[in-house]
Scaffold this motif. Structure first.
Motif, PDB file in Angstrom:
ATOM      1  N   ALA A  66       0.835  -1.211   0.000  1.00 34.83           N
ATOM      2  CA  ALA A  66       0.000   0.000   0.000  1.00 34.83           C
ATOM      3  C   ALA A  66       0.861   1.250   0.000  1.00 34.83           C
ATOM      4  O   ALA A  66       0.430   2.295  -0.479  1.00 34.83           O
ATOM      5  CB  ALA A  66      -0.924   0.002   1.213  1.00 34.83           C
ATOM      6  N   CYS A  71      -4.487   1.506  -1.514  1.00 31.11           N
ATOM      7  CA  CYS A  71      -5.293   0.342  -1.118  1.00 31.11           C
ATOM      8  C   CYS A  71      -5.685  -0.527  -2.309  1.00 31.11           C
ATOM      9  O   CYS A  71      -6.050  -1.682  -2.141  1.00 31.11           O
ATOM     10  CB  CYS A  71      -6.539   0.810  -0.366  1.00 31.11           C
ATOM     11  SG  CYS A  71      -7.299  -0.475   0.634  1.00 31.11           S
ATOM     12  N   GLU A  74      -3.815  -3.524  -2.009  1.00 28.72           N
ATOM     13  CA  GLU A  74      -4.109  -4.436  -0.894  1.00 28.72           C
ATOM     14  C   GLU A  74      -5.511  -5.034  -1.075  1.00 28.72           C
ATOM     15  O   GLU A  74      -5.654  -6.157  -1.545  1.00 28.72           O
ATOM     16  CB  GLU A  74      -4.032  -3.680   0.443  1.00 28.72           C
ATOM     17  CG  GLU A  74      -2.610  -3.458   0.908  1.00 28.72           C
ATOM     18  CD  GLU A  74      -2.496  -3.397   2.424  1.00 28.72           C
ATOM     19  OE1 GLU A  74      -3.398  -3.879   3.129  1.00 28.72           O
ATOM     20  OE2 GLU A  74      -1.486  -2.857   2.906  1.00 28.72           O
ATOM     21  N   CYS A 130      -5.096   4.739   0.164  1.00 27.59           N
ATOM     22  CA  CYS A 130      -4.848   4.225   1.524  1.00 27.59           C
ATOM     23  C   CYS A 130      -4.709   5.428   2.447  1.00 27.59           C
ATOM     24  O   CYS A 130      -3.754   6.185   2.336  1.00 27.59           O
ATOM     25  CB  CYS A 130      -3.569   3.393   1.527  1.00 27.59           C
ATOM     26  SG  CYS A 130      -3.019   2.971   3.195  1.00 27.59           S
ATOM     27  N   CYS A 145     -10.229   0.487   6.909  1.00 27.15           N
ATOM     28  CA  CYS A 145      -9.751  -0.851   6.531  1.00 27.15           C
ATOM     29  C   CYS A 145     -10.732  -1.990   6.820  1.00 27.15           C
ATOM     30  O   CYS A 145     -10.907  -2.884   5.991  1.00 27.15           O
ATOM     31  CB  CYS A 145      -8.422  -1.112   7.222  1.00 27.15           C
ATOM     32  SG  CYS A 145      -7.373   0.350   7.269  1.00 27.15           S
TER      33      CYS A 145
END
Ligand code: SF4
Length: 478
Positions: A358, A363, A366, A405, A416
């Motif tokens: 990340a 993100c 991820e 992120c 998250c």
């Protein structure tokens, strides 16, 4: 931190190069799914491994050890428990075996005694002096940099730099450290029988051999170990994923870190169980979201989870795996293995052609990658062709492109935890959407991976795990 502060911090940041894994390197499924502890693979698992690697290179007890953290590790390390991870790694702990139940007292003891114990060695360690967070300073090679220095008895110094490059993998010197508990080791000279480094190569290997993607991966795993051992590894991963769901559904109370985020999985589980008789239209999605929520609450609490392929995104694949087991008629262990092997094939491509860090990709690297992997795995066990599987993986990423992120407080909690529920539901949707077609589609998986890579490179650093932009600066912590 204000936006102006953020600007000045980032203005000091030196340009960074990416440290991607060589695309010709062979990656094993055991490098991708590792059993570790939360809350972050790059900020907790990787630093713990790096600290241990450093202690293991020392020929004798040092007089003193210091650790300097750079880039994203310095900016969000406190929220991601990087400090705790470094202390544990210096004490000889490994993410695979560290007991989440005993970590708090162990850390309290180190801080009270101001001593690191590594085997027979006792090394003075004053945290304020010896663990330094260099906020706004980036090492050139990667945004997750660490420098360890040991003062030796003869007056010499031993210095090593390591980089946590995503998913718990650590780059130090010119070698990728083993990121797994199963001894996979990313192999630069290893010969696999059916290698592939792109989606196109994966499909053509399937076409030439008539094998499904999971079998291609299993054949390649034979370069490391017999099939029975790979199956045993996959079974351990499946069991660990389910255990993290089950444990997460039993816990309640507040998550650590000061954000006052309340755990929700237990209450949701009770409500869904109570309403099981007359299933509501959205019940399946509620169950899937619950599974992801349970894992990511465990992760945020520093519990045991499977890095899949990162800790921040640890809930997506387990939630889809559990969806398969609970809702797909005829689901069995063989299918669960097939789901993971297929997902791994897609994960290899992101690691080789872009990044799952990340700090490099935001993100999208991820949760986006986990969604893409899970979509492919589910499409495979639902009977999809290799082309449909590749299409599912592509859809899974296409609608995560640009995902930033920006964790509030540097904690792996908001956005998250909920983001994993979105990733899991999206993965299921992507799989079914792909199965509606015949595998032909306009955007290839390779094109979408390259788009993710370019988008990640263009993304401002404030949106790449620095907590200097986005939600992290627009929501007041209370
Ligand atoms: S926002 Fe996404 S990438 Fe960033 S810490 Fe949270 S889960 Fe990981």
């Amino acid at each position: 931190m204000t936006t102006t502060d953020a600007d000045s911090v980032l203005a000091e940041a030196r340009p960074r190069q990416r440290s991607r894994i060589d695309s010709s390197a062979a990656i094993s499924v055991v490098d991708l799914f590792t059993i570790g502890i939360g809350p972050s693979s790059s900020h907790t698992v990787g630093p713990m491994r790096a600290a241990l690697m450093f202690m293991e290179v020392l020929p004798e007890q040092p007089k003193n050890v210091t650790c300097e953290l750079f880039g994203s590790l310095a900016l969000t390390g406190h929220g991601h428990a990087t400090d705790t991870a470094i202390l544990l790694g210096l004490s000889g702990e490994r993410p695979e075996t560290a007991d989440p139940e005993t970590i708090a007292p162990q850390i309290a003891e180190i801080r009270k005694a101001q001593v690191i114990r590594f085997g027979d060695w006792s090394v003075p360690f004053v945290e304020d002096r010896d663990l330094l967070f260099h906020k706004g300073v980036f090492l050139e090679q990667h945004s997750n940099g660490m420098r360890f220095t040991a003062q030796m008895a003869d007056g010499s110094e031993i210095v090593r730099e390591y980089f946590s490059v995503g998913g718990g993998a650590v780059l130090g010197g010119d070698a990728i450290a083993d990121a797994s508990s199963g001894g996979g080791k990313i192999g630069h000279n290893l010969v696999q029988p059916l290698p592939f480094s792109s989606g196109a190569e994966m499909l053509s290997q399937g076409e030439e051999t008539g094998l499904c993607i999971a079998t291609l991966v299993m054949r390649n795993e034979a370069a490391w170990r017999p099939q029975a051992e790979t199956e045993a590894f996959l079974d351990d991963v499946i069991d660990a994923m389910n255990a993290s769901i089950d444990r997460g559904m039993k816990q309640e109370g507040m998550l650590p870190g000061g954000l006052k985020v309340r755990r929700r999985a237990k209450a949701i589980h009770a409500r869904l169980r109570a309403g099981q008789e007359g299933m509501q239209p959205a019940a399946v999605f509620e169950w899937v979201s619950l599974f992801a929520l349970a894992v990511n609450e465990e992760n945020a609490a520093g519990g045991r989870v499977v890095t899949a392929p990162t800790n921040g995104a640890a809930g997506v694949i387990p939630a889809v795996l559990r969806y398969y087991r609970k809702f797909v008629p005829g689901a069995d262990r063989e299918g669960e293995r097939q789901l993971l092997l297929t997902a791994a094939a897609i994960g290899f491509l992101y690691k080789k052609r872009a990044s799952i860090s990340a700090a490099e990709m935001g993100c999208q690297g991820e949760v986006g990658v986990a969604c893409s992997m899970a979509a492919a795995g589910l499409a495979a066990v639902l009977g999809g062709t290799n082309q449909q599987v590749e299409n599912a993986a592509e859809i899974g990423m296409e609608h995560n492109l640009g995902l930033t992120c920006d964790p509030i407080g540097g904690l792996v909690q908001i956005p998250c935890i909920e983001r994993n529920t979105m990733g899991a539901v999206k993965a299921i949707n992507a799989a079914y959407l792909a199965l509606q077609g015949d595998g032909r589609h306009i955007v290839s998986l390779d094109a979408v991976i390259e788009t993710m890579r370019q988008t990640g490179e263009d993304m401002a650093s404030r949106y790449k795990e620095t907590s200097l932009g986005g939600l992290a600066v627009n929501v007041v912590e209370c």
